[in-house]
Design a protein around this motif. Structure first.
Motif, PDB file in Angstrom:
ATOM      1  N   ASP A   1       8.551 -10.199  14.457  1.00  0.00           N
ATOM      2  CA  ASP A   1       7.131 -10.021  14.784  1.00  0.00           C
ATOM      3  C   ASP A   1       6.667  -8.605  14.468  1.00  0.00           C
ATOM      4  N   ASP A   2       7.472  -7.610  14.847  1.00  0.00           N
ATOM      5  CA  ASP A   2       7.108  -6.220  14.572  1.00  0.00           C
ATOM      6  C   ASP A   2       7.074  -5.941  13.071  1.00  0.00           C
ATOM      7  N   GLN A   3       8.005  -6.515  12.329  1.00  0.00           N
ATOM      8  CA  GLN A   3       8.012  -6.330  10.874  1.00  0.00           C
ATOM      9  C   GLN A   3       6.777  -6.961  10.237  1.00  0.00           C
ATOM     10  N   ALA A   4       6.350  -8.101  10.754  1.00  0.00           N
ATOM     11  CA  ALA A   4       5.133  -8.743  10.228  1.00  0.00           C
ATOM     12  C   ALA A   4       3.908  -7.878  10.520  1.00  0.00           C
ATOM     13  N   LYS A   5       3.837  -7.264  11.709  1.00  0.00           N
ATOM     14  CA  LYS A   5       2.715  -6.371  12.035  1.00  0.00           C
ATOM     15  C   LYS A   5       2.714  -5.157  11.118  1.00  0.00           C
ATOM     16  N   LEU A   6       3.891  -4.583  10.872  1.00  0.00           N
ATOM     17  CA  LEU A   6       3.989  -3.418   9.994  1.00  0.00           C
ATOM     18  C   LEU A   6       3.557  -3.768   8.577  1.00  0.00           C
ATOM     19  N   ASP A   7       3.992  -4.906   8.076  1.00  0.00           N
ATOM     20  CA  ASP A   7       3.576  -5.330   6.732  1.00  0.00           C
ATOM     21  C   ASP A   7       2.064  -5.519   6.659  1.00  0.00           C
ATOM     22  N   GLN A   8       1.481  -6.074   7.721  1.00  0.00           N
ATOM     23  CA  GLN A   8       0.028  -6.292   7.754  1.00  0.00           C
ATOM     24  C   GLN A   8      -0.708  -4.947   7.770  1.00  0.00           C
ATOM     25  N   LEU A   9      -0.212  -3.983   8.544  1.00  0.00           N
ATOM     26  CA  LEU A   9      -0.847  -2.664   8.588  1.00  0.00           C
ATOM     27  C   LEU A   9      -0.717  -1.941   7.251  1.00  0.00           C
ATOM     28  N   GLU A  10       0.418  -2.029   6.587  1.00  0.00           N
ATOM     29  CA  GLU A  10       0.580  -1.397   5.275  1.00  0.00           C
ATOM     30  C   GLU A  10      -0.336  -2.029   4.234  1.00  0.00           C
ATOM     31  N   ALA A  11      -0.542  -3.330   4.361  1.00  0.00           N
ATOM     32  CA  ALA A  11      -1.437  -3.999   3.405  1.00  0.00           C
ATOM     33  C   ALA A  11      -2.883  -3.581   3.625  1.00  0.00           C
ATOM     34  N   SER A  12      -3.278  -3.311   4.860  1.00  0.00           N
ATOM     35  CA  SER A  12      -4.668  -2.937   5.138  1.00  0.00           C
ATOM     36  C   SER A  12      -4.916  -1.433   4.991  1.00  0.00           C
ATOM     37  N   LEU A  13      -3.892  -0.627   4.731  1.00  0.00           N
ATOM     38  CA  LEU A  13      -4.036   0.821   4.640  1.00  0.00           C
ATOM     39  C   LEU A  13      -4.957   1.271   3.503  1.00  0.00           C
ATOM     40  N   PRO A  14      -4.873   0.746   2.282  1.00  0.00           N
ATOM     41  CA  PRO A  14      -5.814   1.211   1.234  1.00  0.00           C
ATOM     42  C   PRO A  14      -7.271   0.909   1.570  1.00  0.00           C
ATOM     43  N   GLN A  15      -7.553  -0.217   2.180  1.00  0.00           N
ATOM     44  CA  GLN A  15      -8.928  -0.577   2.547  1.00  0.00           C
ATOM     45  C   GLN A  15      -9.459   0.391   3.601  1.00  0.00           C
ATOM     46  N   LYS A  16      -8.640   0.714   4.595  1.00  0.00           N
ATOM     47  CA  LYS A  16      -9.083   1.638   5.645  1.00  0.00           C
ATOM     48  C   LYS A  16      -9.300   3.042   5.062  1.00  0.00           C
ATOM     49  N   ALA A  17      -8.460   3.449   4.141  1.00  0.00           N
ATOM     50  CA  ALA A  17      -8.623   4.780   3.530  1.00  0.00           C
ATOM     51  C   ALA A  17      -9.927   4.850   2.727  1.00  0.00           C
ATOM     52  N   SER A  18     -10.245   3.813   1.983  1.00  0.00           N
ATOM     53  CA  SER A  18     -11.497   3.834   1.213  1.00  0.00           C
ATOM     54  C   SER A  18     -12.701   3.758   2.138  1.00  0.00           C
ATOM     55  N   ASP A  19     -12.582   3.067   3.271  1.00  0.00           N
ATOM     56  CA  ASP A  19     -13.682   3.037   4.251  1.00  0.00           C
ATOM     57  C   ASP A  19     -13.930   4.421   4.838  1.00  0.00           C
ATOM     58  N   MET A  20     -12.905   5.241   4.921  1.00  0.00           N
ATOM     59  CA  MET A  20     -13.057   6.594   5.462  1.00  0.00           C
ATOM     60  C   MET A  20     -13.531   7.574   4.392  1.00  0.00           C
ATOM     61  N   GLY A  21     -13.631   7.113   3.160  1.00  0.00           N
ATOM     62  CA  GLY A  21     -14.145   7.976   2.101  1.00  0.00           C
ATOM     63  C   GLY A  21     -13.055   8.630   1.283  1.00  0.00           C
ATOM     64  N   MET A  22     -11.865   8.267   1.447  1.00  0.00           N
ATOM     65  CA  MET A  22     -10.773   8.842   0.670  1.00  0.00           C
ATOM     66  C   MET A  22     -10.737   8.177  -0.694  1.00  0.00           C
ATOM     67  N   VAL A  23     -10.332   8.964  -1.675  1.00  0.00           N
ATOM     68  CA  VAL A  23     -10.224   8.430  -3.032  1.00  0.00           C
ATOM     69  C   VAL A  23      -8.775   8.557  -3.480  1.00  0.00           C
ATOM     70  N   PRO A  24      -8.337   7.677  -4.318  1.00  0.00           N
ATOM     71  CA  PRO A  24      -6.947   7.783  -4.793  1.00  0.00           C
ATOM     72  C   PRO A  24      -6.783   9.001  -5.674  1.00  0.00           C
ATOM     73  N   GLN A  25      -5.656   9.604  -5.669  1.00  0.00           N
ATOM     74  CA  GLN A  25      -5.386  10.797  -6.463  1.00  0.00           C
ATOM     75  C   GLN A  25      -5.234  10.384  -7.922  1.00  0.00           C
ATOM     76  N   SER A  26      -5.856  11.178  -8.785  1.00  0.00           N
ATOM     77  CA  SER A  26      -5.847  10.818 -10.199  1.00  0.00           C
ATOM     78  C   SER A  26      -4.609  11.316 -10.906  1.00  0.00           C
ATOM     79  N   GLY A  27      -4.121  12.434 -10.558  1.00  0.00           N
ATOM     80  CA  GLY A  27      -2.939  12.979 -11.208  1.00  0.00           C
ATOM     81  C   GLY A  27      -1.980  13.521 -10.169  1.00  0.00           C
ATOM     82  N   SER A  28      -0.838  13.883 -10.638  1.00  0.00           N
ATOM     83  CA  SER A  28       0.128  14.422  -9.689  1.00  0.00           C
ATOM     84  C   SER A  28       0.041  15.940  -9.678  1.00  0.00           C
ATOM     85  N   VAL A  29       0.269  16.535  -8.558  1.00  0.00           N
ATOM     86  CA  VAL A  29       0.211  17.976  -8.386  1.00  0.00           C
ATOM     87  C   VAL A  29       1.589  18.433  -7.959  1.00  0.00           C
TER      88      VAL A  29
END
Length: 150
Positions: A107-135
């Motif tokens: 059950d805990d592993q399923a919750k963690l997988d669900q949270l990792e899957a929703s992480l990019p959506q939450k980051a874009s909702d907060m205004g974060m943008v993906p990094q274009s290049g590596s630093v």
């Protein structure tokens, strides 16, 4: 003719009169205490057993040792069976606990997988943008600041 004389002697020698003073042997009679209702239950059985033991040629010690061995074997078997049942019960409880914990981990592993899957959506909702290049940061020339204010 010699044979008949011999026969006559042997039959006359074997015929002796029995003394009349010896009476015919008769069985002795004795009084038996109690009847079917005098002693019943354990006491009667124990009394019969003790009478049997006294009339046998085997020593009483052998019978006592045999009874003690049988009793200890019975008690040992009962104790072993009780221990086996106790171990089986404990094993069953442990298997139930393990399956419950495995279910919790899943059950805990399923919750963690669900949270990792929703992480990019939450980051874009907060205004974060993906990094274009590596630093990369080179720390070869890095020096720690000195405490004297310099």
């Amino acid at each position: 003719m010699a044979a008949s004389a011999r026969t006559a002697r042997s039959t006359s020698a074997s015929r002796r009169p029995e003394p009349a003073s010896r009476p015919a042997s008769r069985p002795e009679l004795r009084v038996v205490d109690g009847g079917a209702d005098a002693r019943t239950g354990f006491a009667a059985g124990f009394g019969r057993f003790m009478t049997w033991v006294r009339t046998r040629s085997a020593p009483t010690v052998h019978i006592v040792v045999a009874v003690a061995f049988l009793a200890s074997t019975l008690i040992g078997a009962l104790m072993l069976r009780t221990q086996m049942v106790s171990n089986a019960f404990e094993t069953s409880q442990l298997e139930t606990s393990i399956s419950r914990l495995t279910q919790d981990v899943q059950d805990d592993q399923a919750k963690l997988d669900q949270l990792e899957a929703s992480l990019p959506q939450k980051a874009s909702d907060m205004g974060m943008v993906p990094q274009s290049g590596s630093v990369t940061i080179d720390l070869n020339g890095y020096q720690e600041p000195q405490e004297g204010g310099q």
